[in-house]
Design an enzyme around this catalytic site. Structure first.
Site, PDB file in Angstrom:
ATOM      1  N   ASP A 129      -0.607  23.262  24.933  1.00 18.50           N
ATOM      2  CA  ASP A 129      -1.441  23.455  26.118  1.00 18.50           C
ATOM      3  C   ASP A 129      -2.920  23.551  25.773  1.00 18.50           C
ATOM      4  OD1 ASP A 129      -1.339  26.089  24.862  1.00 18.50           O
ATOM      5  OD2 ASP A 129      -2.270  26.814  26.706  1.00 18.50           O
ATOM      6  N   ASP A 150      -2.821  24.805  12.782  1.00 24.56           N
ATOM      7  CA  ASP A 150      -4.244  24.465  12.861  1.00 24.56           C
ATOM      8  C   ASP A 150      -4.998  25.218  11.760  1.00 24.56           C
ATOM      9  OD1 ASP A 150      -6.778  23.748  13.581  1.00 24.56           O
ATOM     10  OD2 ASP A 150      -6.788  24.793  15.487  1.00 24.56           O
ATOM     11  N   ARG A 182       1.377  21.417  29.357  1.00 23.36           N
ATOM     12  CA  ARG A 182       2.573  21.678  28.544  1.00 23.36           C
ATOM     13  C   ARG A 182       3.747  20.789  28.936  1.00 23.36           C
ATOM     14  NH1 ARG A 182       2.074  26.359  25.367  1.00 23.36           N
ATOM     15  NH2 ARG A 182       0.985  28.123  26.314  1.00 23.36           N
TER      16      ARG A 182
END
Ligand code: IMP
Ligand code: MG
Length: 170
Positions: A155, A99, A161
């Site tokens: 998650d 990210d 998950r």
């Protein structure tokens, strides 16, 4: 929270097999150490390692980036380190999703110092928005433009998950 399907089970499997094939051929005769980044990468790691048809070794790290929910705070620390020696060995870091790039750039720096013979990154998903640190993903499953993804190990506050496919939270 509402969610929409982003990557199907079949697409995950197809890309995992393609990545495994690439790694198997690039590392023929080398026995790379796969280092999984806990917890998110567990299913990806397990599927990838089993699809690679050359011998590999496994170990895991856990990195915390102070913060929870859908934003990371920017500071990274190791809360679990690897246990097998990597000096002189080819290493592949296996991550679920890149990210900001902060986690992987921190880990790359840590492992480069420990004398690995080579160091590469395999990530299931490379998010194209919000990159703070430039991280080159050598083996990339999917490039995703935006959004917060859950499922297949990913998650949101420890939920979702277990889902076998990947969803985008709305
Ligand atoms: P970084 O921002 O690249 O340092 O990513 C830090 C960690 O945040 C990743 O290893 C993931 O575990 C988690 N993360 C980043 N984006 C997402 C997402 O869309 N869904 C779930 N977890 C994410
Ligand atoms: Mg992670």
């Amino acid at each position: 929270m509402e969610k929409e399907l982003c990557i199907s089970k079949e697409d995950i499997q197809r890309r995992v097999e393609a990545l495994a094939k690439e790694i198997s051929s690039d590392y023929e005769g080398k026995e790379p150490v796969l280092i999984g980044i806990l917890n998110g990468a567990v299913f990806f790691f397990a599927d990838l390692m089993r699809a690679i048809d050359i011998p590999t070794k496994m170990d895991f790290v856990r990195a915390a980036s102070y913060g929870s929910g859908t934003e990371s705070s920017g500071r990274v620390r190791l809360t679990k380190d690897i246990e097998i020696p990597i000096e002189g060995k080819p290493v592949i870091l296996v991550e679920d999703i890149v990210d900001s790039g902060l986690t992987l750039s921190y880990l790359m720096e840590q492992f480069a110092r420990r004398g690995a013979a080579s160091l590469k990154i395999c990530a299931l998903i490379d998010k194209l928005e919000r990159k703070e640190k430039d991280v080159y993903v050598d083996y990339c499953g999917f490039q995703i433009q935006e959004g917060f993804l859950v499922g297949y190990g990913l998650d949101c506050n420890e939920e979702y998950r277990h889902l076998p496919e990947i969803y985008r939270l709305k």
